[in-house]
Enzyme design. Sequence first.
Site, short mmCIF file in Angstrom:
data_model
loop_
_atom_site.label_atom_id
_atom_site.label_comp_id
_atom_site.label_asym_id
_atom_site.label_seq_id
_atom_site.Cartn_x
_atom_site.Cartn_y
_atom_site.Cartn_z
CE LYS A 12 -3.48 2.78 0.12
NZ LYS A 12 -4.51 2.84 1.17
CE LYS A 24 -1.96 7.36 7.58
NZ LYS A 24 -2.68 6.16 7.06
#
Length: 307
Positions: free
Chosen positions: A183, A251
């Site tokens: 991811k 993030k």
Amino acid sequence: METPYPESISPGKTRIGWIGIGVMGAAMASRLLSAGYFITIYARSPSKALPLQSEGAQLVDSPYKVAKCSDVVFTMVGHPSDVRSVVLDTNHGILAGLNPGGVIVDSTTSSPAQAREIFQAAKAKGCHSIDSPVSGGDIGARDGKLAIFAGGDQVVVNWLSPLYEVLGKVTYMGQAGCGQSCKIANQIVVGANLLGLSEGLVFADKAGLDARKFLDAVRTGAAGSMVMELFGGRMIDRDFKAGGFAEYMVKDMGMGVDVVEESEDERVPVLPGAALGKQLFAGMVANGDGNLGTQALITVIERLNGK
């Protein structure tokens, strides 16, 4: 260690828990409810649970209680610290309440190292943990067309396949943490595509081109991408409603870039594009736009061009 619950997964039998009912989580949980699964949910803001309750979900007041009455518990929260809190809290967390053989499925984009830690903690209790973050945005979540990247024991991923099929297409990536690593790599590519699309649209505007005609002209060529299909029209329409928040891209990309910056290992790749992308998304946050969708990256490029 216990195997997953021996019965195959099916609506009416398998009890599902869900923690994290934001834009993505709520859409994913809704699809499972529509498929006939009974779902127990927890929400820090109970009022946000009302739409899912109207579809038949049961609301409880802690992750522990979700786990107590679930065979499989999904988490879709914001940050690695949130995952740690809802999973590992010794009094109120999922692992404290999960019965042996139970499965945690973390769909949050989180830390590969933490995914491995949770995998080992679950194993020690006779449970299972799969890290399976997703890609496809709010539209993919709503339509059940998410790309799902799974890390952990393959036999458990296979056992979960009836649930994954409701949500999208799962790819087994390898041992615990591999789903999260996939991811992060995905987000590096998405960030680069968003930047290229933003700059292309700003350039087209400065050149006097019709923005929609520009997109129609290039979408079937080498410049075309899923990012263009998902976000090109929204950028033109100034629709910056979040499917994924811009602050989360800081993030997500940071989990790749920051590892590079802190490591002395020559095998770690240098990622200048990802570092730039992280800085630009951080600029959105600094401008007060962190809660806008990732497609609002175009506003940073426009600001740099005096608009």
